[in-house]
Scaffold this active site. Structure first.
Site, PDB file in Angstrom:
ATOM      1  N   LEU A 105       0.864  -1.180   0.000  1.00  0.00           N
ATOM      2  CA  LEU A 105       0.000   0.000   0.000  1.00  0.00           C
ATOM      3  C   LEU A 105       0.898   1.227   0.000  1.00  0.00           C
ATOM      4  CD1 LEU A 105      -2.595  -0.997   2.767  1.00  0.00           C
ATOM      5  CD2 LEU A 105      -3.076  -0.804   0.316  1.00  0.00           C
ATOM      6  N   ASP A 106       0.457   2.300  -0.650  1.00  0.00           N
ATOM      7  CA  ASP A 106       1.305   3.496  -0.632  1.00  0.00           C
ATOM      8  C   ASP A 106       1.258   4.160   0.741  1.00  0.00           C
ATOM      9  OD1 ASP A 106      -0.773   5.513  -0.468  1.00  0.00           O
ATOM     10  OD2 ASP A 106      -1.140   5.263  -2.599  1.00  0.00           O
ATOM     11  N   VAL A 107       2.130   5.125   0.953  1.00  0.00           N
ATOM     12  CA  VAL A 107       2.346   5.690   2.287  1.00  0.00           C
ATOM     13  C   VAL A 107       1.088   6.309   2.879  1.00  0.00           C
ATOM     14  CG1 VAL A 107       3.145   7.933   1.408  1.00  0.00           C
ATOM     15  CG2 VAL A 107       3.936   7.122   3.651  1.00  0.00           C
ATOM     16  N   SER A 109      -2.092   5.357   2.145  1.00  0.00           N
ATOM     17  CA  SER A 109      -3.197   4.402   2.214  1.00  0.00           C
ATOM     18  C   SER A 109      -3.130   3.618   3.527  1.00  0.00           C
ATOM     19  CB  SER A 109      -3.144   3.443   1.020  1.00  0.00           C
ATOM     20  OG  SER A 109      -3.298   4.156  -0.198  1.00  0.00           O
ATOM     21  N   LYS A 191      -6.431   5.196  -7.777  1.00  0.00           N
ATOM     22  CA  LYS A 191      -6.334   6.654  -7.886  1.00  0.00           C
ATOM     23  C   LYS A 191      -6.351   7.094  -9.343  1.00  0.00           C
ATOM     24  CE  LYS A 191      -3.901   7.297  -3.507  1.00  0.00           C
ATOM     25  NZ  LYS A 191      -2.684   7.766  -2.814  1.00  0.00           N
TER      26      LYS A 191
END
Length: 236
Positions: A105-107, A109, A191
């Protein structure tokens, strides 16, 4: 991450810093055991979970680990990072050797993150061929309408990769929130899909990966071991 397979004689030679000829002598003298069985062949294949004993000395004893983390915002899906706390940093009191993230997961999320030292398991779980459904709760800056649902179901052309995304399911919850279910994970895919409508994602929370559902009793930043059922549904 690739499973660490190799020959027993190579492992012992490196581990004890001795020539392979000396290892073969140990094997000939029944001094090497793998998983409590006397080794008779120098080319026996072992992996990172083989229990290895040489002359009554334990050279390797590692158990498989499977963790569920409720990732908070601001934590990166990595084992090491110089700028941010990592998901692995949150696993206190755990043997962190060989741990890796199964599905990042990105930072910014949040939600379900799976961490393991079993490369074969994570490959089976996250392989594109497995087509495991991942579910996310998405919060948007602007309202959602019916055209979003159709566009997600049809798939979208991503020019950078030169591909059309697989059909995804969008289930509105409120005017500005929805559940998105998809079977792939292109770079910032959700996104970018909402970006086609110029609708910024302001919150992205992963709820499940296949049959593994984020424990509702697990606070943000906390972790627990997966149950046997959660581990075993992944077909390797």
């Amino acid at each position: 991450m690739i499973s660490k397979r190799g020959r027993i004689d190579t492992f012992i030679a490196k581990r004890l810093q001795i020539p392979k000829k000396a290892v073969k002598e140990l094997i000939a003298n029944n001094q090497v055991l793998v998983d409590e069985v006397v080794v008779t062949q120098a080319d026996l294949q072992i992996n990172e979970f083989s229990f290895i004993v040489c002359q009554d000395q334990i050279l390797q004893q590692r158990t498989r680990q499977y963790w569920m983390l409720n990732k908070p915002k601001g934590v990166v899906s990595a084992t090491v990072d110089k700028q941010h706390p990592t998901a692995v940093d949150l696993l206190t009191g755990v043997d962190k050797e060989l741990l890796h993230i199964a599905g990042r997961l990105d930072v910014n999320s949040t939600g379900l993150l799976l961490i393991t030292n079993d490369a074969k398991w994570s490959q089976a779980l996250m392989s594109p061929e497995a087509k495991v459904t991942k579910s996310y709760q998405v919060t948007l800056a602007n309202a959602i309408d019916e055209q979003y649902i159709e566009a997600f179901a049809q798939g979208m052309w991503f020019e950078y990769e030169g591909i059309t995304t697989q059909p995804a399911t969008l289930l509105p919850i409120t005017s500005h929130q929805a559940i998105v279910e998809l079977k792939e994970g292109k770079y910032h895919q959700i996104k970018r899909m909402f970006g086609r409508f110029r609708n910024p994602v302001i919150g992205l929370h992963r709820q499940s990966i296949g049959k593994i559902i984020l424990d509702e009793n697990l606070p943000a930043g906390e972790f627990r071991a997966l149950t046997a059922d959660e581990v075993n549904w992944v077909k390797m």
